[in-house]
Design a protein around this motif. Sequence first.
Motif, PDB file in Angstrom:
ATOM      1  N   UNK A 225      -4.266  -3.254  -7.250  1.00 57.10           N
ATOM      2  CA  UNK A 225      -3.991  -2.658  -8.564  1.00 57.10           C
ATOM      3  C   UNK A 225      -5.235  -2.252  -9.373  1.00 57.10           C
TER       4      UNK A 225
ATOM      5  N   UNK B  24       7.168   6.540  -4.529  1.00 54.36           N
ATOM      6  CA  UNK B  24       7.129   6.663  -3.067  1.00 54.36           C
ATOM      7  C   UNK B  24       8.539   6.882  -2.521  1.00 54.36           C
ATOM      8  N   UNK B  25       9.527   6.169  -3.081  1.00 50.46           N
ATOM      9  CA  UNK B  25      10.916   6.402  -2.648  1.00 50.46           C
ATOM     10  C   UNK B  25      11.300   7.858  -2.841  1.00 50.46           C
TER      11      UNK B  25
ATOM     12  N   UNK C 156       0.556   7.404 -13.016  1.00 51.77           N
ATOM     13  CA  UNK C 156       0.734   6.936 -11.634  1.00 51.77           C
ATOM     14  C   UNK C 156       1.780   7.794 -10.913  1.00 51.77           C
TER      15      UNK C 156
ATOM     16  N   UNK D  42      -0.226  -6.360  -3.964  1.00 53.52           N
ATOM     17  CA  UNK D  42      -0.206  -5.436  -5.118  1.00 53.52           C
ATOM     18  C   UNK D  42      -1.331  -5.796  -6.082  1.00 53.52           C
TER      19      UNK D  42
ATOM     20  N   UNK E 189      10.259   0.947   6.135  1.00 54.56           N
ATOM     21  CA  UNK E 189      10.108   0.669   4.710  1.00 54.56           C
ATOM     22  C   UNK E 189      11.370  -0.009   4.162  1.00 54.56           C
TER      23      UNK E 189
ATOM     24  N   UNK F 280      -6.694   6.166 -12.324  1.00 58.97           N
ATOM     25  CA  UNK F 280      -5.650   7.148 -12.636  1.00 58.97           C
ATOM     26  C   UNK F 280      -5.578   7.330 -14.151  1.00 58.97           C
TER      27      UNK F 280
ATOM     28  N   UNK G 162       0.275   8.482  -1.926  1.00 55.66           N
ATOM     29  CA  UNK G 162       1.556   8.024  -1.398  1.00 55.66           C
ATOM     30  C   UNK G 162       1.773   8.433   0.048  1.00 55.66           C
TER      31      UNK G 162
ATOM     32  N   UNK H 253       9.511  10.050  -0.295  1.00 53.53           N
ATOM     33  CA  UNK H 253      10.086   9.933   1.048  1.00 53.53           C
ATOM     34  C   UNK H 253      11.424  10.656   1.112  1.00 53.53           C
TER      35      UNK H 253
ATOM     36  N   UNK I 189       4.891   2.796  -8.574  1.00 54.29           N
ATOM     37  CA  UNK I 189       4.467   3.310  -7.264  1.00 54.29           C
ATOM     38  C   UNK I 189       5.639   3.321  -6.292  1.00 54.29           C
ATOM     39  N   UNK I 190       6.415   2.227  -6.274  1.00 54.03           N
ATOM     40  CA  UNK I 190       7.525   2.146  -5.332  1.00 54.03           C
ATOM     41  C   UNK I 190       8.572   3.220  -5.587  1.00 54.03           C
TER      42      UNK I 190
ATOM     43  N   UNK J 154       0.835  -1.207   0.000  1.00 52.61           N
ATOM     44  CA  UNK J 154       0.000   0.000   0.000  1.00 52.61           C
ATOM     45  C   UNK J 154       0.869   1.255   0.000  1.00 52.61           C
ATOM     46  N   UNK J 155       2.029   1.170   0.655  1.00 53.35           N
ATOM     47  CA  UNK J 155       2.963   2.295   0.646  1.00 53.35           C
ATOM     48  C   UNK J 155       2.922   3.175   1.875  1.00 53.35           C
TER      49      UNK J 155
ATOM     50  N   UNK K   1      -2.915   4.971  -1.203  1.00 48.63           N
ATOM     51  CA  UNK K   1      -2.728   4.429  -2.556  1.00 48.63           C
ATOM     52  C   UNK K   1      -2.491   5.543  -3.582  1.00 48.63           C
TER      53      UNK K   1
ATOM     54  N   UNK L  96       3.141  -1.362 -12.496  1.00 49.14           N
ATOM     55  CA  UNK L  96       2.558  -0.302 -11.666  1.00 49.14           C
ATOM     56  C   UNK L  96       3.188  -0.320 -10.278  1.00 49.14           C
ATOM     57  N   UNK L  97       3.496  -1.536  -9.778  1.00 56.10           N
ATOM     58  CA  UNK L  97       4.139  -1.619  -8.467  1.00 56.10           C
ATOM     59  C   UNK L  97       5.520  -0.959  -8.515  1.00 56.10           C
TER      60      UNK L  97
ATOM     61  N   UNK M 145      -7.476  -0.500  -8.582  1.00 57.34           N
ATOM     62  CA  UNK M 145      -7.709   0.896  -8.230  1.00 57.34           C
ATOM     63  C   UNK M 145      -7.024   1.849  -9.199  1.00 57.34           C
TER      64      UNK M 145
END
Lengths: 229, 185
Positions: free
Chosen positions: A53, B88-89, B39, A49, A28, A59, B151, B92, B84-85, A20-21, B148, B80-81, A55
């Motif tokens: 996904x 998010x990195x 994204x 994931x 993390x 976007x 972030x 952060x 997103x990762x 989810x993040x 989601x 997509x993962x 969701x």
Amino acid sequence: MSDVTAPVPEDDLLAAELALGVLAGAERAAALQRAAREASFASAVAAWEERFVPWAAEIAEVSAPPSVWERIVAALPADKQTSGWWQSLAFWRGLSLATGALAAACIGALIYLGNAPQQAPLTAGIDGDGRRHFVATIDTRSSSIAVVPAAYSADATREPELWLIPADGKPRPLGMLRADRAVTIKIPSELAALTVGNAVLAVSLEPPGGSPTGSPTGPVIATGKLTNL
Amino acid sequence: MDLDANRTLIVAALARIPAGDRAALQTVYRLTSAKLFGVCLRILGERSEAEDVLQEVYVTVWRKAADFDAERASPLTWLIAIARNRSIDRLRASKHSRHMAPIEAADDVADSGTMADVALENAQDYARLHGCLDGLEAKERSALRGAFFDGNTYEDLATRMNVPLGTMKSWIRRAMMKLKSCLQQ
């Protein structure tokens, strides 16, 4: 649905939090490390994931500017393919951005080696606004000009047209170019004698099909001088 | 673009990347970059940063394509993962979140879905997820959305929803477990 849920192992919760993040900092970092090392934890993360996904359908897609792809190519490690790479548009886009002059020289060299011409080919990097838009190589033996797109990005409504501007300063139309692939244009016989070193190639944006007047009607976005290899 | 219809193309292209096939990476890029850029942009909220991250994403795809297993995961989920990762990195690392406007649980009327891209996996999965999200409490759903789409961290969400951190953690954990059990049914 009931609020009573089956007991869930702590690891699965952590996998969910990572997917989810919501984790930050050391938490993390530690979770990412576990995902890299432990296959079972990695599959738990992947399963989460997969749950979230759909969701992402909410976007909207947004086109990235062409410069991103050029930067990706430039960031890749040295090419390890053994054949076919010189035909790749991506390769030339990346290489010509990084080392435009070298790219021009390489194209010239390929034509040179392939055709064993009597005269050395002419090349030009066609630049504008600090960017190399196209690379052109003229094979004087076959009187043809090959133009490879580099940083040029397609215009929404207009198309790039190539012009020869010889010593008299009057632009002569050579043909339409493409943003997505190389084109080879036969140089009209009356222009062959004008296609020499120090003549200028220019690209203007024109209505589809080319300038209706025989002279550039749209903005000239890039120019380059022909030089002998 | 119908990404689902392109799934086979994406899988085939991913399989060619480990051999060093740049044209294959370009195929993946052409088919997926608009989605992944969306994204990154959604999470980072800033174009030039989203462009930087998008570049990192495809360089990562180039390096890690061999890890992708089409038997176990959908290519879009995998891509997509990564997007997103990476986003998010980046978020952060910049030490401040871009999306910090207070969240009212009532905001979430908009949740019932402005679906920009129905074809992304398939509409059935989307409907199923939404059905299960609808079964959550509004505050739980809002918190998950913030994580989601924006972030947000646990701490960001606690601030935005004006609750203690521990409360936020328990909302999200409970919501995720309810979601899992609902999706299993």
